[in-house]
Write a protein that holds these residues in place. Structure first.
Motif, short mmCIF file in Angstrom:
data_model
loop_
_atom_site.label_atom_id
_atom_site.label_comp_id
_atom_site.label_asym_id
_atom_site.label_seq_id
_atom_site.Cartn_x
_atom_site.Cartn_y
_atom_site.Cartn_z
N SER A 98 -15.98 -3.66 -26.00
CA SER A 98 -17.38 -4.28 -25.69
C SER A 98 -17.85 -5.63 -25.84
N LEU A 99 -16.67 -6.43 -26.05
CA LEU A 99 -16.76 -7.81 -25.93
C LEU A 99 -16.49 -8.46 -24.49
N VAL A 100 -15.72 -7.39 -23.66
CA VAL A 100 -15.60 -7.78 -22.29
C VAL A 100 -17.11 -7.90 -21.40
N PRO A 101 -17.37 -9.07 -20.74
CA PRO A 101 -18.56 -9.09 -19.94
C PRO A 101 -18.69 -8.16 -19.07
N PRO A 102 -20.03 -7.39 -18.67
CA PRO A 102 -20.13 -6.14 -17.75
C PRO A 102 -19.43 -6.78 -16.43
N SER A 103 -18.81 -5.88 -15.64
CA SER A 103 -18.52 -6.10 -14.22
C SER A 103 -17.42 -6.97 -14.24
N SER A 104 -16.47 -7.17 -15.23
CA SER A 104 -15.33 -7.88 -15.21
C SER A 104 -14.25 -7.54 -14.36
N MET A 135 -1.98 -11.95 -9.73
CA MET A 135 -3.29 -11.42 -10.32
C MET A 135 -2.60 -10.35 -11.52
N SER A 136 -1.74 -9.82 -11.32
CA SER A 136 -1.04 -8.51 -12.26
C SER A 136 -0.74 -9.17 -13.33
N ALA A 137 0.06 -10.18 -13.09
CA ALA A 137 0.61 -11.13 -14.46
C ALA A 137 -0.69 -11.50 -15.12
N PHE A 138 -1.77 -12.06 -14.77
CA PHE A 138 -2.80 -12.16 -15.53
C PHE A 138 -3.49 -10.91 -16.17
N GLN A 139 -3.74 -10.02 -15.57
CA GLN A 139 -4.13 -8.60 -16.33
C GLN A 139 -3.29 -8.39 -17.35
N VAL A 140 -1.96 -8.27 -17.08
CA VAL A 140 -0.95 -8.14 -17.93
C VAL A 140 -1.14 -8.76 -19.40
N THR A 141 -1.16 -10.22 -19.15
CA THR A 141 -1.45 -11.26 -20.36
C THR A 141 -2.56 -10.74 -20.68
N TRP A 142 -3.73 -10.43 -20.17
CA TRP A 142 -5.17 -10.04 -20.66
C TRP A 142 -4.94 -8.80 -21.40
N VAL A 173 -10.01 -13.14 -25.64
CA VAL A 173 -10.62 -11.71 -24.68
C VAL A 173 -11.66 -11.72 -23.95
N THR A 174 -12.71 -12.30 -24.44
CA THR A 174 -14.11 -12.32 -23.47
C THR A 174 -14.01 -13.52 -22.36
N LEU A 175 -13.24 -14.61 -22.65
CA LEU A 175 -13.28 -15.54 -21.69
C LEU A 175 -12.14 -15.06 -20.56
N PHE A 176 -11.31 -14.31 -21.00
CA PHE A 176 -10.46 -13.65 -19.81
C PHE A 176 -11.28 -12.89 -19.00
N GLY A 177 -12.02 -12.00 -19.62
CA GLY A 177 -13.07 -11.16 -18.74
C GLY A 177 -14.13 -11.88 -17.98
N LYS A 178 -14.37 -13.19 -18.33
CA LYS A 178 -15.39 -14.19 -17.70
C LYS A 178 -14.46 -14.62 -16.39
N PHE A 179 -13.19 -14.90 -16.58
CA PHE A 179 -12.59 -15.67 -15.40
C PHE A 179 -11.86 -14.86 -14.64
N TYR A 180 -11.85 -13.47 -14.92
CA TYR A 180 -10.96 -12.66 -14.15
C TYR A 180 -11.77 -12.65 -12.61
#
Length: 788
Positions: A679-685, A613-620, A589-596
């Motif tokens: 809270s594990l999602v990096p800020p400004s993701s 990107m909608s598919a990316f967010q749905v998977t996330w 979950v954190t890594l998805f927030g980093k690469f989005y």
């Protein structure tokens, strides 16, 4: 790490102290045996021919049989044994009595043989002394234990017979209607019905009973209801006292047994050739099942009489009576006084912020440059309060957190001391925050940059994290082992610390901001709200963003490594590998927030349609939901030991008094788990489910509260697990229930403070705060007058 001797001393019952195993003395004897054995083995290895000629040690040949023939009372010991077990110096000084060869030998050979004979005899003597001493210690504890069990059984039988005789009435055929009583007299009616049930084992139920007509006024009954209620309360107190005494006796048995087992295993490790079997030390009569059965019997009787046969509720009620060192003395006055000061400062600060925003449009604290510094310190302060609450709850409900965490009882702070420390820190935090706000809004003279106040707060918090060093050293030792996972096999406390780190991600991010704020020198700049974002250019740098991701991932990495290390040590796939999978999913979950944001930036630069990107967010989002649900199920099933269908989706032998506590926390944890994952999602993701920046403090506090609730049931489950398997697991791991034993510990006496000391301290703090507030108000009024 606390020694077992400290743990044993901390759990001793004062009135029974002379019956406990003298663990320190026996350990000293083992040290002597180790020294003599090493010297003897060194000589034997240098000359194996002489060792073979002398033959095996007499301790190996048959000393065990002679000691095992002793009765459990130890009354058949030879009175002359003590005179034969001379000290090591006396034994060696006598010269050799072994090893005549019949041939001529030179002086060096004779001296070696004499030396070897002296060491052999010395070893025989110290081993015989240790074994006789161990049997004597066991006998002393066993005699007391057996007598106490018999006494408690007699007290319980007498109580039952008294209740039966008091409520056995003759049959009255005219009074056969169903009885009712008011809600406040429910306990007494339950006891009456249960007493009839006990008597009905020998008599017909219709012949016995206390029957009250529905049509009659209760106050007009010939039987005084008030007397009945009073008697029932007395019976309830008597049962609770019996239950407490029986648990203390079981703790006594298990602690003495654990002490003897540790001594026995240490002895066998020192002298493997003279291995002493456990069954030879602990006869069948010295068994803890009698006490366990007596505890179960008392609980069942209490459940019949007062809890409608609800064993779980009865157990919880009998474990949670008030007292046991939870009362406050003079420190209560100090704590209440300083809490009042903190409340006053909080109201003042809140009113000042709202008034300035309403009348002058001045930004509140959330818009100030140093707000993240205060937010990070606030997170640490909240967790300190949560730790105090946790310690209080564990102590209140008999969960022995000191033993489970392997704390040293001599240095651990008890709940009220923690609360006093927390309230001191809160006062400093609020005063610093108030001064910073007034200085940054120019409602008081600005003698230096407002950023000096948060810098001073950081120094204060850092000093509190380090000092007093004697109390903080175990924490920092555990933190260092946690950070270096998987180099060390984690203890229960170290896994708890790592779990807490996973809840402190937002706090750690603010501490990163604080470090950059201080070391960049930005705290010396004037506080300007409009340009605050632009002045801190380092927070937009790539290296800063990467460190933020590392901080989000690192606590999860620690727990993952701990799980793998436990799997490596135990070779048990369950629960360690499924637990490792949980933290792996959280890292995804954190890594998805980093690469989005990277993907979104790439699409915008290349003018590519971002429909995929909608598919990316749905998977996330799917992984986010799955990971949150998986973590929640793990909390309930594995960490808390709940979710068992046979126990109404809870668990056996619960230690908290109400099932609503469990159901409420389970539901709250379901929602707060999603907050934790967020809270594990990096800020400004750029995630749609990312919370606004102004709600960061709220989510931070909610996560710390969730972790506190989680810790209540996590330690309860660990305590239950390590106390319910008597005879199935190594008794060395036994954890006694937490009761105040009345033992006069020197370290507790040293921490007690007189009423005069507390009063002086309260007056000093109160006067200081009053003077400070008065000065601030006067200066602010003068500054306002000059403007007009």
């Amino acid at each position: 790490m606390a020694s077992f001797e400290d743990k044993l001393d901390d759990n001793k019952v004062e009135k029974w102290k002379e019956h406990y195993v003298n663990y320190g003395q026996m350990r000293a004897m083992l040290v002597t045996i180790k020294g003599v054995a090493e010297a003897y083995e060194s000589l034997a290895k240098s000359r194996p021919d002489v060792a073979a000629e002398f033959g095996p040690s007499s301790a190996e040949v048959g000393l065990e049989r002679g000691l095992n023939a002793m009765s459990i009372a130890g009354g058949d010991e030879d009175e002359g044994t003590g005179s034969e077990n001379k000290s090591l110096v006396e034994t060696v000084g006598k010269g050799g009595e072994y090893g005549s060869t019949g041939g001529e030998i030179d002086g060096d050979e004779l001296a070696f043989r004499q030396n070897f004979a002296m060491h052999k005899k010395a070893l025989d003597n110290v081993v015989a002394q240790f074994k006789s001493g161990l049997i004597a210690e066991r006998s002393k504890a066993a005699i007391f234990y057996i007598d106490e069990v018999a006494g408690l059984e007699r007290r319980l039988d007498l109580l039952i017979s008294t209740v039966q005789s008091n409520y056995e009435l003759k049959k009255d055929p005219k009074r056969n209607r169903r009885t009712v009583m008011r809600k406040q007299r429910r306990d007494s009616m339950i006891l009456m019905k249960s007493a009839r049930t006990l008597i009905s084992e020998k008599h017909d139920v219709s012949d016995i009973g206390v029957i009250i007509d529905e049509e009659d006024d209760i106050d007009d009954q010939p039987i005084s209801v008030r007397n009945v209620v009073s008697e029932m309360e007395s019976v309830k107190r008597a049962l609770i006292d019996l239950h407490r005494q029986t648990i203390l006796l079981f703790n006594f048995f298990m602690m003495t047994r654990s002490a003897l087992l540790r001594l026995l295993k240490r002895f066998n490790a020192i002298l493997p050739k003279q291995k002493w079997d456990e069954q030879e030390v602990f006869p069948e009569r010295y068994d803890g099942r009698k006490t366990k059965n007596l505890i179960d019997r008392i609980v069942k009787i209490y459940a019949k009489w007062f809890c409608d046969n609800d064993i779980r509720e009865a157990t919880a009620q009998m474990h949670t009576k008030k007292g046991d060192d939870l009362e406050l003395d003079w420190s209560q006055f100090r704590l209440g006084h300083q809490l009042g000061i903190c409340l006053t400062l909080t109201v003042w600060l809140a009113f000042d912020c709202l008034w300035s925003l309403w009348t002058q449009g001045i930004a509140t604290l959330a818009g100030r440059s140093a707000f993240p510094v205060f937010r990070g310190c606030f997170g640490l302060l909240v967790w300190h309060w949560c730790w105090g609450v946790s310690a209080y709850v564990w102590r209140r409900y008999r969960i022995n957190y000191i033993y489970l965490f392997d704390f040293n009882p001599k240095t651990v702070l008890y709940p009220h001391a923690i609360f006093n420390a927390c309230v001191d820190e809160t006062m400093v935090f609020l005063v610093t925050l108030l001064l910073y706000y007034k200085s940054s809004t120019h409602t008081m003279p600005v003698w230096f940059a407002p950023g000096i106040y948060p810098a001073l707060l950081v120094l204060y918090m850092l000093s509190r994290l380090i000092f007093p060093l004697k109390q903080r050293r175990p924490l920092w030792t555990a933190i260092m082992k946690v950070w270096t996972a998987p180099l060390f096999s984690p203890t229960f406390f170290e896994t708890y610390v790592a779990d807490v780190f996973t809840s402190l991600v937002k706090v750690l991010l603010d501490l990163l901001w604080t470090v950059c704020f201080i070391f960049s020198g930005d705290f010396l700049l004037p506080d300007q709200v409009d340009t605050a974002e632009d002045r801190h250019g380092w927070q937009h740098a790539k290296w800063y963003k990467n460190i933020e991701v590392i901080i989000c991932l690192f606590p999860l990495y620690i727990r993952l490594m701990q799980c793998l290390r436990k799997f490596y040590d135990s070779h048990e796939r369950v629960p360690h590998l499924p637990n490792a999978f949980k933290y792996t999913m959280s890292q995804v979950v954190t890594l998805f927030g980093k690469f989005y944001p990277v993907l979104r930036l790439s699409c915008s630069k290349n003018s590519v349609s971002c429909g995929h990107m909608s598919a990316f967010q749905v998977t996330w989002l799917e992984i986010f939901i799955f990971s949150s649900m998986y973590s929640w199920v793990w909390d309930v099933k594995m960490d808390w030991g709940l979710g068992k269908k046979d126990y109404n989706w809870l668990g056996p032998r619960l230690m908290f008094p109400s099932t609503l506590h469990y159901y409420g926390v389970i539901v709250a944890d379901l929602f707060l788990r999603f907050m934790w994952m967020q809270s594990l999602v990096p800020p400004s993701s750029g995630a749609h489910f990312e919370l606004p920046a102004y709600l960061t403090a709220v989510s931070m506090v909610l996560e710390l509260i969730r972790r506190t609730l989680w810790s209540f049931f996590r330690l309860e489950n660990e305590h239950r697990t390590r106390t319910q398997h008597y005879g199935e697991k190594d008794d060395i791991d036994f954890v006694p229930f937490h009761f105040t034993t009345g033992h006069n510990h020197k370290y507790q006496q040293n921490n007690k403070r007189s009423g005069r000391t507390v009063l002086v301290e309260v007056l000093a703090v109160g006067i200081s705060v009053l003077v400070l507030c008065s000065v601030v108000v006067i200066i602010a009024q003068k500054a306002s007058a000059q403007e007009f």
